[in-house]
Design a protein around this motif. Structure first.
Motif, PDB file in Angstrom:
ATOM      1  N   GLY A  70       0.815  -1.206   0.000  1.00  0.00           N
ATOM      2  CA  GLY A  70       0.000   0.000   0.000  1.00  0.00           C
ATOM      3  C   GLY A  70       0.848   1.256   0.000  1.00  0.00           C
ATOM      4  O   GLY A  70       2.075   1.208   0.086  1.00  0.00           O
ATOM      5  N   LEU A  71       0.169   2.386  -0.099  1.00  0.00           N
ATOM      6  CA  LEU A  71       0.815   3.696  -0.157  1.00  0.00           C
ATOM      7  C   LEU A  71       0.313   4.577   0.971  1.00  0.00           C
ATOM      8  O   LEU A  71      -0.893   4.616   1.261  1.00  0.00           O
ATOM      9  N   GLU A  72       1.230   5.296   1.595  1.00  0.00           N
ATOM     10  CA  GLU A  72       0.888   6.364   2.526  1.00  0.00           C
ATOM     11  C   GLU A  72       1.289   7.689   1.890  1.00  0.00           C
ATOM     12  O   GLU A  72       2.331   7.780   1.243  1.00  0.00           O
ATOM     13  N   ARG A  73       0.489   8.717   2.121  1.00  0.00           N
ATOM     14  CA  ARG A  73       0.816  10.034   1.594  1.00  0.00           C
ATOM     15  C   ARG A  73       1.248  10.976   2.724  1.00  0.00           C
ATOM     16  O   ARG A  73       1.041  10.689   3.895  1.00  0.00           O
ATOM     17  N   ASP A  85      -6.199   4.875   6.048  1.00  0.00           N
ATOM     18  CA  ASP A  85      -5.847   5.743   4.938  1.00  0.00           C
ATOM     19  C   ASP A  85      -4.618   5.270   4.167  1.00  0.00           C
ATOM     20  O   ASP A  85      -3.840   6.057   3.646  1.00  0.00           O
ATOM     21  N   ILE A  86      -4.438   3.950   4.104  1.00  0.00           N
ATOM     22  CA  ILE A  86      -3.404   3.362   3.259  1.00  0.00           C
ATOM     23  C   ILE A  86      -4.101   2.843   2.019  1.00  0.00           C
ATOM     24  O   ILE A  86      -5.045   2.065   2.101  1.00  0.00           O
ATOM     25  N   THR A  87      -3.656   3.282   0.857  1.00  0.00           N
ATOM     26  CA  THR A  87      -4.272   2.853  -0.393  1.00  0.00           C
ATOM     27  C   THR A  87      -3.461   1.723  -1.014  1.00  0.00           C
ATOM     28  O   THR A  87      -2.243   1.670  -0.883  1.00  0.00           O
ATOM     29  N   ARG A  88      -4.151   0.810  -1.680  1.00  0.00           N
ATOM     30  CA  ARG A  88      -3.478  -0.318  -2.321  1.00  0.00           C
ATOM     31  C   ARG A  88      -2.499   0.164  -3.385  1.00  0.00           C
ATOM     32  O   ARG A  88      -2.714   1.145  -4.067  1.00  0.00           O
TER      33      ARG A  88
END
Length: 261
Positions: A110-113, A257-260
């Motif tokens: 996943g991605l964190e911003r 709020d972690i997106t794949r």
């Protein structure tokens, strides 16, 4: 449940013993058959949410050493046996190059911003435009940011370069990383400070105003990855990672709020 609500709700829960463990060498107390994980703080809460599912699937207990990715490298380099590491991509790459993670086992989860927090006598701040961001940074009494392999570093460097700031703000920078941040002196009236880090950590900072995410054009999202340790049970590790890559883990990521990826 949105990110902030999930984080606040978590604060009222009784965490499992491994999630409370913050001391080094937590994995040294693992029993034969336990599944040993190094887990970045970024993904820990998602892991807590699926702990019972994972233990039922694997038929084994999870034992987890949690912490910031860069801080766990010393234990990995000291040959602490483990099955799976859950870490940010730069640290995963470094540990693979050192022969501590099985080559080719990396799985991006996943991605964190990156977001911005403010503390003190905070004026109305606009972080959605270049002019607003530049004025916010130039007007701050202090700016806390990471260097080196910190998760937010690439985004901060990209932001400062795009705004033409360069090193003009060095006098007000508080360098994060390499240990606990010393408590700075109180801010005088009518002054504020800025903290730039992953949106998750901004949301967790008590007494700070969460200004939200930096605009997408400045983002270099933090990639959260999984990899198999060379010293552990690689078959059980592969099974665990397969679960984390499956839709069964999607909600546990999105709740924080972690997106794949």
């Amino acid at each position: 449940m949105n990110r902030r609500a999930a984080i606040l709700a978590l604060g009222s829960l009784t965490l499992p013993a491994w999630a409370q463990e913050a001391t080094p060498n937590a994995l040294a107390g693992a029993k034969p058959g336990d599944v040993r994980l190094f887990a970045s703080n970024a993904i820990m809460k998602s892991l807590i949410d699926v702990q019972s599912q994972l233990e039922a699937l694997l038929g084994r207990k999870l034992v987890v050493q949690r912490g910031e990715s860069r801080e766990m490298q010393s234990e990995i380099m000291a040959d602490q046996p483990f099955e799976v590491a859950l870490m940010v991509a730069p640290v995963m790459e470094a540990m693979t190059a050192k022969g501590k993670i099985v080559a080719g086992s990396r799985a991006d989860l996943g991605l964190e911003r990156i977001g911005v927090g403010a503390h003190g006598d905070v004026p109305a701040l606009d972080i959605k435009s270049a002019a607003g961001l530049k004025a916010m940074l130039q007007g701050a009494a202090r700016i806390s940011r990471f260097y080196g392999v910190g998760a937010s570093v690439e985004t901060v460097e990209k932001l400062f370069a795009a705004l033409g700031i360069g090193n003009t703000l060095d006098a007000k920078i508080i360098r994060l990383g390499g240990g606990r941040r010393p408590e700075p002196p109180p801010l005088p009236p009518a002054q504020y400070e800025i903290y730039i880090d992953t949106d998750r950590l901004i949301a967790e900072k008590k007494g700070w105003t969460d200004l939200g995410l930096l605009p997408e054009e400045y983002q270099a999202p933090v990639v959260l990855t999984a990899g198999i340790g060379v010293t552990g049970d690689q078959a059980i590790a592969a099974k665990l990672i397969a679960f984390l890559k499956s839709p069964a883990f999607d909600k546990a990521l999105s709740d924080y709020d972690i997106t794949r990826h």
